[in-house]
Motif scaffolding. Structure first.
Motif, PDB file in Angstrom:
ATOM      1  N   ARG A 249       2.879  16.994   1.444  1.00 11.58           N
ATOM      2  CA  ARG A 249       2.093  15.980   0.753  1.00 11.58           C
ATOM      3  C   ARG A 249       1.440  16.578  -0.476  1.00 11.58           C
ATOM      4  NH1 ARG A 249      -2.085  13.828   4.977  1.00 11.58           N
ATOM      5  NH2 ARG A 249      -2.810  12.580   3.176  1.00 11.58           N
TER       6      ARG A 249
ATOM      7  N   ASN B 180      -1.081  11.263  -4.447  1.00 12.15           N
ATOM      8  CA  ASN B 180      -1.071  10.235  -3.399  1.00 12.15           C
ATOM      9  C   ASN B 180       0.336  10.018  -2.850  1.00 12.15           C
ATOM     10  OD1 ASN B 180      -3.806   9.928  -3.821  1.00 12.15           O
ATOM     11  ND2 ASN B 180      -3.631   7.963  -4.876  1.00 12.15           N
TER      12      ASN B 180
ATOM     13  N   ALA C 189       0.691   5.365   7.733  1.00  8.21           N
ATOM     14  CA  ALA C 189      -0.577   6.065   7.545  1.00  8.21           C
ATOM     15  C   ALA C 189      -1.595   5.610   8.575  1.00  8.21           C
ATOM     16  CB  ALA C 189      -1.120   5.824   6.135  1.00  8.21           C
TER      17      ALA C 189
ATOM     18  N   PHE D 210      -6.626   8.724   0.155  1.00 10.32           N
ATOM     19  CA  PHE D 210      -5.345   9.212   0.648  1.00 10.32           C
ATOM     20  C   PHE D 210      -5.491  10.488   1.470  1.00 10.32           C
ATOM     21  CE2 PHE D 210      -1.489  11.782   0.097  1.00 10.32           C
ATOM     22  CZ  PHE D 210      -0.539  10.908   0.607  1.00 10.32           C
TER      23      PHE D 210
ATOM     24  N   GLN E 224       0.821  -1.205   0.000  1.00 12.89           N
ATOM     25  CA  GLN E 224       0.000   0.000   0.000  1.00 12.89           C
ATOM     26  C   GLN E 224       0.861   1.263   0.000  1.00 12.89           C
ATOM     27  OE1 GLN E 224      -3.280  -0.014   2.741  1.00 12.89           O
ATOM     28  NE2 GLN E 224      -3.426   2.213   2.786  1.00 12.89           N
ATOM     29  N   LEU E 225       1.966   1.223   0.729  1.00 13.16           N
ATOM     30  CA  LEU E 225       2.891   2.343   0.808  1.00 13.16           C
ATOM     31  C   LEU E 225       4.257   1.888   0.331  1.00 13.16           C
ATOM     32  CD1 LEU E 225       1.935   3.672   4.362  1.00 13.16           C
ATOM     33  CD2 LEU E 225       1.058   4.471   2.170  1.00 13.16           C
TER      34      LEU E 225
ATOM     35  N   ALA F 263       1.357   6.117  -2.170  1.00 18.66           N
ATOM     36  CA  ALA F 263       0.286   5.265  -1.683  1.00 18.66           C
ATOM     37  C   ALA F 263      -0.569   4.783  -2.835  1.00 18.66           C
ATOM     38  CB  ALA F 263      -0.576   6.014  -0.676  1.00 18.66           C
TER      39      ALA F 263
ATOM     40  N   ASN G 170      -1.792  15.462  -2.398  1.00 16.67           N
ATOM     41  CA  ASN G 170      -2.911  14.526  -2.402  1.00 16.67           C
ATOM     42  C   ASN G 170      -3.294  14.089  -3.811  1.00 16.67           C
ATOM     43  OD1 ASN G 170      -3.058  14.579   0.385  1.00 16.67           O
ATOM     44  ND2 ASN G 170      -4.651  16.147   0.446  1.00 16.67           N
TER      45      ASN G 170
ATOM     46  N   ARG H 207      -4.077   3.779  -4.720  1.00 12.04           N
ATOM     47  CA  ARG H 207      -5.316   4.534  -4.834  1.00 12.04           C
ATOM     48  C   ARG H 207      -6.257   4.187  -3.690  1.00 12.04           C
ATOM     49  NH1 ARG H 207      -8.189   7.386  -8.691  1.00 12.04           N
ATOM     50  NH2 ARG H 207      -6.420   7.164 -10.130  1.00 12.04           N
TER      51      ARG H 207
ATOM     52  N   TYR I  57      -6.076  10.330   5.277  1.00  8.49           N
ATOM     53  CA  TYR I  57      -5.073   9.755   6.165  1.00  8.49           C
ATOM     54  C   TYR I  57      -4.118  10.809   6.686  1.00  8.49           C
ATOM     55  CZ  TYR I  57      -6.381   5.107   4.472  1.00  8.49           C
ATOM     56  OH  TYR I  57      -7.049   3.953   4.165  1.00  8.49           O
TER      57      TYR I  57
ATOM     58  N   MET J  45      -0.341  11.107   7.448  1.00  8.89           N
ATOM     59  CA  MET J  45       0.850  10.425   6.970  1.00  8.89           C
ATOM     60  C   MET J  45       2.025  10.786   7.855  1.00  8.89           C
ATOM     61  SD  MET J  45      -0.416   8.810   4.392  1.00  8.89           S
ATOM     62  CE  MET J  45       1.126   8.150   3.740  1.00  8.89           C
TER      63      MET J  45
END
Length: 120
Positions: free
Chosen positions: A69, A74, A95, A29, A3-4, A24, A71, A26, A32, A34
């Protein structure tokens, strides 16, 4: 597929810089928080930085790193400057739902880590 997934680690001289990235899969995101944690050999995993809307930093790196980040991509980033030998560790992306926590036990989702080695 994890996932990460962290990238950007490597070997750098003291005083140098690295930019770590965590991509990350899909999902939701933007919902979360992070974070980046690190674990040096023989040491416990410690909080480095986290972000939901604003950055939060651990004492060991305050003033030397910036978390951000994107978004739309992701992706969360950790820009580390003026690296020191004591920064040598495996850096993990994590996350969680809700806000940023400094405790690794609060994060259910983890990447595999990326090695950062700082030579003197």
């Amino acid at each position: 597929q994890a996932q990460l997934a962290e990238t950007g680690g490597g070997l750098v001289q003291a005083g140098g810089s690295l930019r770590l990235s965590c991509a990350a899969s899909r999902g939701t995101f933007s919902m979360y928080a992070m974070a980046w944690f690190r674990r040096a050999p023989g040491k416990e995993r410690v909080f480095v930085a986290g972000i939901k809307y604003n950055g939060v930093y651990g004492d060991s790196v305050k003033g030397r790193c910036t978390i951000s980040r994107d978004n739309a991509k992701n992706t969360v980033y950790l820009q580390m400057n003026n690296l020191k030998p004591e920064d040598t560790a495996i850096y993990y992306c994590a996350a969680k739902f809700g806000g940023v926590s400094m405790s690794s036990d609060d994060y259910p989702y983890w990447g595999q880590g990326t090695q950062v080695t700082v030579s003197s």
